[in-house]
Design an enzyme around this catalytic site. Structure first.
Site, PDB file in Angstrom:
ATOM      1  N   ASP A   3       4.075   8.455   3.660  1.00 62.81           N
ATOM      2  CA  ASP A   3       4.003   7.322   4.581  1.00 62.81           C
ATOM      3  C   ASP A   3       3.039   6.259   4.066  1.00 62.81           C
ATOM      4  OD1 ASP A   3       4.045   5.623   6.752  1.00 62.81           O
ATOM      5  OD2 ASP A   3       2.926   6.959   8.085  1.00 62.81           O
ATOM      6  N   ASP A  31       6.411  -0.115   4.528  1.00 68.98           N
ATOM      7  CA  ASP A  31       6.171   1.149   5.213  1.00 68.98           C
ATOM      8  C   ASP A  31       7.276   2.161   4.924  1.00 68.98           C
ATOM      9  OD1 ASP A  31       5.636   3.212   6.934  1.00 68.98           O
ATOM     10  OD2 ASP A  31       5.531   2.007   8.749  1.00 68.98           O
TER      11      ASP A  31
END
Length: 454
Positions: free
Chosen positions: A156, A334
């Site tokens: 992430d 992201d």
């Protein structure tokens, strides 16, 4: 973070190569477009080849994005670099110039990837968690503790904490057996992270963490002893945050920053390749750039805030026409988010350029738009001085119903609870671009057209 398995359908992609220098003109996409067949589904805007849109996952992810970026406006504009990051920026080992050492130059150009098992770089294979025809999240193995227990982690770039369940009988996964590690130590500091309607909590701990031959002996991480039901269907054990530690809940350096600070990497970069609807083949390259995953040059975009991997998004184009954006937007790159989220006003400006596009709040909730499935779209997102194409098949989330000629768009507009100058650029975009995250040159993100283009 993406964690709930719900069926959606995204088709496979085609796109154009990036501009190779600053430009305000629209790049020519014709030579970079490819049709790709996947399980008999062709990348095409024709209505009878599009899937049916199921809003359940996207609706849940909206809530997670709202929670994940709740403090983003404050963090981005009020960043304070901790001492270890300041030291890193002045580390002579990573002061890369045009006259780099052969070793670093090889790592930047990808030649060293052939020896990825070396002591200064590592390749983490990633699995693509697929629900229906949607690529939900990408996760890979990390060894922990003195016994090298193998755990799997969601990668992430939109967060900066490492966490995993530890001796958690009520968690969906058995987690890390801390009692088997002689190097495990707990602190008295509590740890918790909120993900929309979901949450993980526990205590801050330390132990040996390794990816391949790259090892951090006393890495801080969240030893989670409580997980909400949201994580029940997730295939991964935990999560590894790859953003800057300025946003870490723990307040501690990330795993990657610890590798950098101890001069364990060939180059101050990590690179991500995401497959499209293939369970294996994706990868995270630590300290290296894998040129075999790209079909063109890297275009670099400066990071504007060392919090998230935040870059400026001053503009966008739809079929060569400029989108009227009332304010410059900061875009967070992201890998832990599936779709693309922008302020409501930006979404409206984009869809206004698509003939026949309409808001679909009544059908699916705030933020959704529909458009004619037969639209011949060329949407490009402007990062820094360059434009990067979003493939129409990735943008198309599916038809509204069987036999419909109306499809749902993959750019969602966020309302009043979301910063008016923030965009979240998720895997919907990243599957098209081999992405390089660089701590040198003041921090920057590089995009090269992915081999998925073929």
């Amino acid at each position: 973070m993406s964690s709930i398995a719900i069926s959606l359908l995204l088709a496979s992609i085609s796109l154009a190569a990036p501009l190779q220098g600053p430009s305000t003109a629209s790049p020519n996409l014709k030579t970079g477009l490819y049709n790709i067949a996947r399980r008999g589904i062709k990348a095409s805007p024709v209505a009878n080849e599009d899937p049916i849109f199921d809003p359940t996952y996207a609706q849940a992810e909206i809530q997670r994005v709202l929670s994940k970026y709740k403090q983003a406006a404050h963090l981005i504009h009020n960043v304070h670099l901790p001492p270890h990051l300041k030291d890193l920026l002045h580390n002579p080992h990573y002061l890369i110039t045009d006259d780099v050492s052969p070793e670093l130059d090889a790592a930047y150009r990808g030649e060293a990837i052939e020896d990825v098992g070396g002591s200064r770089q590592a390749l983490m294979p990633l699995m693509d968690y697929i629900s229906g025809n949607l690529d939900i999240l990408y996760y890979g193995p990390i060894n922990m503790g003195s016994q090298k227990q193998r755990m799997t982690f969601d990668v992430d770039t939109g967060s900066a904490d490492l966490w995993v369940p530890v001796d958690c009988p009520d968690c969906p996964h058995p987690g890390y057996a801390a009692e088997r590690s002689s190097t495990y130590r707990e602190t008295s500091q509590e740890f918790s992270v909120q993900y929309g309607t979901g949450e993980v909590s526990g205590v801050l701990a330390q132990d040996r963490v390794a990816v391949g031959s790259l090892v951090v002996d006393d890495q801080y991480f969240g030893a989670v002893n409580q997980e909400s039901d949201d994580f029940e269907d997730s295939p991964n054990d935990g999560l590894i945050g790859m953003a800057f530690s300025t946003i870490a809940t723990s307040g501690q350096p990330t795993f990657f920053e610890n590798l950098l600070n101890s001069n364990k990497l060939a180059a101050p970069i990590f690179s991500i390749y995401l497959t499209r609807h293939r369970s294996s083949g994706s990868s995270l390259c630590l300290g290296c750039y894998d040129s075999s995953k790209a079909v063109g040059p890297v275009t670099w975009v400066p990071v504007t805030s060392m919090t998230y991997w935040a870059v400026s998004m001053p503009s966008a184009l739809v079929n060569g026409r400029a989108v009227d954006m009332s304010t410059s937007v900061t875009a967070a790159i992201d890998s832990g988010t599936t779709l693309i989220y922008v302020p409501k006003a930006v979404a409206s400006a984009i869809y206004r350029q698509i003939p026949g596009a309409r808001q679909a709040d009544a059908q699916y909730g705030e933020g959704f738009w529909t458009y004619p499935c037969s639209s011949n779209l060329n949407i490009q997102l402007g990062f820094g001085d360059d434009y990067f194409a979003l493939n129409p098949a990735d943008f198309n989330l599916g038809r509204t119903e069987y036999g419909s000629t109306t499809c749902v768009g993959g750019i969602l507009g966020m309302g009043a609870d979301f910063p008016s100058d923030l965009a979240i650029i998720g895997d919907e975009f990243l599957k098209s671009w081999y992405s390089v995250f660089d701590y040198s040159h003041g921090a920057r993100v590089g995009f090269a057209p992915s081999i998925n283009n073929h």
